[in-house]
Design a protein around this motif. Sequence first.
Motif, mmCIF file in Angstrom:
data_model
loop_
_atom_site.group_PDB
_atom_site.id
_atom_site.type_symbol
_atom_site.label_atom_id
_atom_site.label_comp_id
_atom_site.label_asym_id
_atom_site.label_seq_id
_atom_site.Cartn_x
_atom_site.Cartn_y
_atom_site.Cartn_z
ATOM 1 N N ILE A 269 0.847 -1.193 0.000
ATOM 2 C CA ILE A 269 0.000 0.000 0.000
ATOM 3 C C ILE A 269 0.882 1.243 0.000
ATOM 4 O O ILE A 269 1.807 1.362 0.816
ATOM 5 C CB ILE A 269 -0.932 0.019 1.233
ATOM 6 C CG1 ILE A 269 -1.894 -1.167 1.203
ATOM 7 C CG2 ILE A 269 -1.720 1.339 1.293
ATOM 8 C CD1 ILE A 269 -2.780 -1.274 2.432
ATOM 9 N N HIS A 270 0.612 2.162 -0.915
ATOM 10 C CA HIS A 270 1.282 3.463 -0.944
ATOM 11 C C HIS A 270 0.330 4.497 -0.370
ATOM 12 O O HIS A 270 -0.761 4.717 -0.909
ATOM 13 C CB HIS A 270 1.655 3.845 -2.377
ATOM 14 C CG HIS A 270 2.798 3.061 -2.928
ATOM 15 N ND1 HIS A 270 3.953 3.656 -3.396
ATOM 16 C CD2 HIS A 270 2.969 1.724 -3.081
ATOM 17 C CE1 HIS A 270 4.788 2.720 -3.819
ATOM 18 N NE2 HIS A 270 4.211 1.539 -3.649
ATOM 19 N N LEU A 271 0.742 5.132 0.720
ATOM 20 C CA LEU A 271 -0.035 6.218 1.318
ATOM 21 C C LEU A 271 0.478 7.542 0.747
ATOM 22 O O LEU A 271 1.638 7.908 0.956
ATOM 23 C CB LEU A 271 0.140 6.232 2.836
ATOM 24 C CG LEU A 271 -0.672 5.235 3.663
ATOM 25 C CD1 LEU A 271 -0.172 5.244 5.102
ATOM 26 C CD2 LEU A 271 -2.149 5.588 3.624
ATOM 27 N N LEU A 272 -0.374 8.238 0.026
ATOM 28 C CA LEU A 272 0.017 9.507 -0.586
ATOM 29 C C LEU A 272 -0.795 10.643 0.023
ATOM 30 O O LEU A 272 -2.026 10.634 -0.007
ATOM 31 C CB LEU A 272 -0.211 9.469 -2.099
ATOM 32 C CG LEU A 272 -0.007 10.795 -2.841
ATOM 33 C CD1 LEU A 272 1.441 11.271 -2.716
ATOM 34 C CD2 LEU A 272 -0.412 10.662 -4.305
ATOM 35 N N MET A 273 -0.100 11.609 0.588
ATOM 36 C CA MET A 273 -0.743 12.835 1.059
ATOM 37 C C MET A 273 -0.293 13.986 0.175
ATOM 38 O O MET A 273 0.901 14.140 -0.092
ATOM 39 C CB MET A 273 -0.383 13.117 2.520
ATOM 40 C CG MET A 273 -0.977 14.422 3.042
ATOM 41 S SD MET A 273 -0.530 14.791 4.773
ATOM 42 C CE MET A 273 -1.577 13.617 5.630
ATOM 43 N N ILE A 274 -1.247 14.776 -0.282
ATOM 44 C CA ILE A 274 -0.940 15.952 -1.093
ATOM 45 C C ILE A 274 -1.211 17.179 -0.239
ATOM 46 O O ILE A 274 -2.355 17.499 0.088
ATOM 47 C CB ILE A 274 -1.782 15.960 -2.377
ATOM 48 C CG1 ILE A 274 -1.478 14.707 -3.210
ATOM 49 C CG2 ILE A 274 -1.503 17.216 -3.193
ATOM 50 C CD1 ILE A 274 -2.363 14.533 -4.422
ATOM 51 N N GLY A 275 -0.137 17.849 0.156
ATOM 52 C CA GLY A 275 -0.277 18.994 1.048
ATOM 53 C C GLY A 275 1.068 19.627 1.325
ATOM 54 O O GLY A 275 2.084 19.282 0.711
ATOM 55 N N GLU A 276 1.082 20.541 2.264
ATOM 56 C CA GLU A 276 2.299 21.275 2.580
ATOM 57 C C GLU A 276 3.331 20.363 3.227
ATOM 58 O O GLU A 276 3.008 19.540 4.082
ATOM 59 C CB GLU A 276 1.984 22.447 3.513
ATOM 60 C CG GLU A 276 1.095 23.513 2.884
ATOM 61 C CD GLU A 276 0.852 24.677 3.833
ATOM 62 O OE1 GLU A 276 1.454 24.676 4.935
ATOM 63 O OE2 GLU A 276 0.088 25.583 3.476
ATOM 64 N N ALA A 277 4.587 20.526 2.805
ATOM 65 C CA ALA A 277 5.671 19.794 3.434
ATOM 66 C C ALA A 277 5.886 20.344 4.846
ATOM 67 O O ALA A 277 5.860 21.551 5.062
ATOM 68 C CB ALA A 277 6.946 19.925 2.603
ATOM 69 N N GLY A 278 6.069 19.449 5.803
ATOM 70 C CA GLY A 278 6.260 19.899 7.175
ATOM 71 C C GLY A 278 6.116 18.749 8.148
ATOM 72 O O GLY A 278 5.636 17.659 7.798
ATOM 73 N N GLU A 279 6.533 18.995 9.389
ATOM 74 C CA GLU A 279 6.522 17.938 10.396
ATOM 75 C C GLU A 279 5.108 17.448 10.710
ATOM 76 O O GLU A 279 4.908 16.271 10.997
ATOM 77 C CB GLU A 279 7.195 18.450 11.676
ATOM 78 C CG GLU A 279 8.691 18.703 11.535
ATOM 79 C CD GLU A 279 9.447 17.438 11.152
ATOM 80 O OE1 GLU A 279 9.119 16.366 11.682
ATOM 81 O OE2 GLU A 279 10.358 17.524 10.306
ATOM 82 N N LYS A 280 4.136 18.345 10.665
ATOM 83 C CA LYS A 280 2.774 17.932 10.999
ATOM 84 C C LYS A 280 2.267 16.867 10.029
ATOM 85 O O LYS A 280 1.784 15.805 10.452
ATOM 86 C CB LYS A 280 1.839 19.142 10.983
ATOM 87 C CG LYS A 280 0.388 18.775 11.292
ATOM 88 C CD LYS A 280 -0.516 20.001 11.250
ATOM 89 C CE LYS A 280 -1.963 19.602 11.517
ATOM 90 N NZ LYS A 280 -2.879 20.791 11.459
ATOM 91 N N ASN A 281 2.351 17.138 8.733
ATOM 92 C CA ASN A 281 1.853 16.165 7.756
ATOM 93 C C ASN A 281 2.693 14.897 7.744
ATOM 94 O O ASN A 281 2.161 13.795 7.578
ATOM 95 C CB ASN A 281 1.821 16.797 6.363
ATOM 96 C CG ASN A 281 0.629 17.728 6.181
ATOM 97 O OD1 ASN A 281 -0.359 17.633 6.905
ATOM 98 N ND2 ASN A 281 0.719 18.636 5.222
ATOM 99 N N LEU A 282 4.004 15.038 7.923
ATOM 100 C CA LEU A 282 4.847 13.849 8.003
ATOM 101 C C LEU A 282 4.461 12.987 9.206
ATOM 102 O O LEU A 282 4.443 11.754 9.119
ATOM 103 C CB LEU A 282 6.322 14.254 8.092
ATOM 104 C CG LEU A 282 6.938 14.824 6.806
ATOM 105 C CD1 LEU A 282 8.344 15.357 7.083
ATOM 106 C CD2 LEU A 282 6.971 13.763 5.714
#
Length: 284
Positions: free
Chosen positions: A194-207
């Motif tokens: 499974i590849h989890l893809l998030m499209i959004g701002e780079a940063g510690e929160k999203n990571l």
Amino acid sequence: MNKIIACIDHSAAAAAVCDAGAWVSRRTRRPLVLLHVLDQRLYPAKTDLSGNIGLGSRTQLLEELADLDRQRSKLALEQGQQDLATARERVAEQGVADPELLQRHGHFVEALQDLQDDTRVLVLGRQGEEHQGAAQEIGGNLERVIRTLACRILITPPDFKAPQKVLFAYDASPTAKKVLSIIARSPLFKGIPIHLLMIGEAGEKNLGLLHAARQELIAQGHTEVDTQLMQGPVEKTLLAYQQQQQLEMIIMGAYGHSRIREFFVGSTTTNLLRLSPVPILLMR
């Protein structure tokens, strides 16, 4: 919610729907139902033509016209039965030996609503008989079905291949977290990367959100989980990543905005349904 419902018709998509339904049935060990709905809009059970005939017309003409409609509906019903028989043979070749065959005469969406309480996954072709050959069009009933039903819906293009790797479009919204929980516990994707893809701002929160999602999948026995955080237009970025990684199914939540908002900015769900070369599993 025990059954896999695969909706077939006389279109070229029927074979892919059979293959997708058989795949889900085998993976989840749920019974498969092959459903054919004779749409009442096109084939009314009873036709009243009296308002269409001018004064002085003969009763015999009314009877002949009504008889033609009855014959047309009868032939369509018989064609549907033949399509069901062909579908049964195809899913048997896929390892599903004894599917239930079901035929309904009525409005398509209402027929699916009647079966919803016992539907685990609904399998539909992206294009039915009325839209075959239009590569980037979706069937007229498809959006209504997605908006009306609360069950999981797998939409397949004209060709279905059992996925070896899948893409989960994840945005950490309440809907996405619910979908994540369902996917993590379901046998449908166990053993499939499974590849989890998030499209959004780079940063510690999203990571951090991606890491937490990955850990939930791993805790439920998924051993191959990749994460990716990217920026860019949602549809373009998601489809580019899917093609780059050769991922063979997309998992996502459905219709996250109101109809009014979608009128102005478009719908990610509808756009992806039109453009995706691979099946999409939608979760409400």
